[in-house]
Scaffold this motif. Structure first.
Motif, short mmCIF file in Angstrom:
data_model
loop_
_atom_site.label_atom_id
_atom_site.label_comp_id
_atom_site.label_asym_id
_atom_site.label_seq_id
_atom_site.Cartn_x
_atom_site.Cartn_y
_atom_site.Cartn_z
N THR A 10 -2.21 4.37 -9.69
CA THR A 10 -2.41 3.45 -8.57
C THR A 10 -3.34 2.31 -8.97
O THR A 10 -3.08 1.14 -8.67
N PRO A 244 5.79 0.75 -7.90
CA PRO A 244 5.21 1.08 -6.60
C PRO A 244 6.06 0.60 -5.42
O PRO A 244 6.87 -0.32 -5.55
N ILE A 248 1.88 -0.44 -1.19
CA ILE A 248 0.74 0.15 -1.89
C ILE A 248 -0.45 -0.80 -1.88
O ILE A 248 -1.59 -0.36 -2.03
N TYR A 251 -3.72 -0.01 -0.14
CA TYR A 251 -4.74 0.89 -0.72
C TYR A 251 -5.92 0.13 -1.29
O TYR A 251 -6.96 0.71 -1.54
N TRP A 259 -6.94 8.07 -1.02
CA TRP A 259 -5.59 7.84 -1.56
C TRP A 259 -4.84 9.17 -1.61
O TRP A 259 -5.45 10.24 -1.80
#
Ligand code: FES
Ligand SMILES: [Fe+2]
Length: 377
Positions: A10, A244, A248, A251, A259
């Protein structure tokens, strides 16, 4: 995959989002047309593919004693069983009488009976019953049974070899850790669909490993949801490609401790030579591509897994919807492009080129070349 790894992915993806970048290769790659159209190369590919281990299913498909499943692997009918003793075994799914397949689909049983003349086999492959056995005096039936194939279980996946000398034990070395935590050893088989595609097997694999085509091929399906701000990792001959969901970005404003455990996007694993795992929240898919009878033919099996046994009609409908969606993208959008490329190559396009933004296609070509040279047996 472990939570820490998902968080790291991420972080990497969010950085790419900020800069509108992706992981890229150092240079471009040219692949000559012969790799896709020449008969000699096709024969060499098939020989190489028959000499290496293949991931063919989830261990959860044969988790309980008595379970069996059948798979076509490059035209070889393969039977996988979990014996009463808990042992995992694989065989050529061919009767010792005249070769007919002794099992079809999957299920749970104490013995298998050939549909042709009724010979029966234990899950350990032993011939246990022969109608009119006296008629076979002199045929050494005591020594006959199903022919075993090497099989192993790694990272919850079934790995098979198509001949006795294939070492299946190390196929997933290096990538076993990233593949952990998906629960493949509990995955049940929901449904499999088979597609015949008019392209070389390598093109059918490669459609799964670049996002450059998203806005053109998947404008109405994948592209609105997912972005090509992707990252990749290489584990020897195996690969992981991660792209992704667009949401996303939210985040960025959330502390990492909040997360989710599972990466918010799609994680695609390429398991050499031609198995692809597609993992996204709520779905687990396996795609297996095998050469057909000529350089321009490929058979693809798309399977969808379920984390628990499917028992209700609602659940069945849910997984049917899942595989319908996957088939819409793959067979409706990706595979026609692979077939279009094949036509161009057959017509005389002299080589194709992989851009720096298609880095995993470089790697796939490179490991195939190494395997053809005998470096990965
Ligand atoms: S082929 Fe199996 S019993 Fe005859
Ligand atoms: Fe695609």
């Amino acid at each position: 995959m472990p939570r820490q790894e998902s968080l790291e992915l991420t972080r990497r993806v969010l950085k790419h989002f900020e800069n509108d970048t992706l992981d890229i290769a150092d240079d471009v790659w040219r692949e000559p047309r012969g790799a896709y159209v020449e008969q000699d190369r096709f024969v060499a590919d098939v020989e190489m593919l028959r000499s290496v281990p293949h991931v063919i299913g989830w261990a959860g498909e044969v988790a309980a004693p008595g379970q069996y499943t059948t798979k076509d692997v490059m035209g070889v009918p393969v039977l996988v069983t979990r014996g009463k003793d808990g042992a995992l075994r694989a065989f050529i799914n061919g009767c010792a009488h005249r070769g007919a397949q002794v099992a079809d689909g999957c299920g749970k049983t104490r013995m298998l009976q050939c549909p042709y003349h009724g010979w029966t086999y234990g899950l350990d492959g032993r011939l246990t019953g022969t109608p009119a056995r006296k008629m076979f005096a002199g045929a050494d039936l005591d020594k006959r049974g199903l022919i075993p194939l090497p099989i192993g279980e790694q990272a919850g996946l079934l790995v098979v070899g198509l001949s006795a000398d294939v070492d299946v034990s190390t196929a997933l070395d290096g990538i076993a850790e990233p593949l952990s935590d998906y629960g493949f050893d509990h995955n049940h088989h929901a449904e499999t669909r088979c597609f015949d595609i008019a392209c070389n097997w390598k093109l059918a694999v490669d459609v799964n490993f670049e996002g450059y085509h998203f806005p053109y091929v998947h404008a109405d399906t994948l592209d609105p949801l997912a972005s090509n701000n992707s990252v990749y990792d290489i584990y020897g001959r195996n690969i992981r490609w991660v792209f992704p969901f667009r949401d996303i970005v939210a985040y960025r404003d959330v502390p990492e401790t909040d997360w989710p455990d599972q990466f918010f996007g799609t994680v695609v694993y390429g398991l050499f030579p031609s198995c692809v795992l597609i993992e996204a929240p709520g779905t687990s898919q396996m795609l297996r591509a095998y050469p057909g009878r000529s350089p321009g033919e490929t058979v693809v099996y798309l399977s969808i897994g379920a984390p628990k046994e499917i028992t209700t009609e609602e659940e069945r409908a849910w997984y049917k919807m899942g595989i319908d969606g996957a088939a819409l993208v793959l067979d409706g959008q990706d595979f026609p492009m692979a077939a279009a490329c094949q036509r161009g190559l057959e017509a005389g396009v002299d080589h194709i080129v992989f851009g720096r933004n298609e880095p995993l296609l470089h790697h796939l070509s490179s490991v195939r070349a190494q395997a053809l040279a005998g470096g990965m047996r």
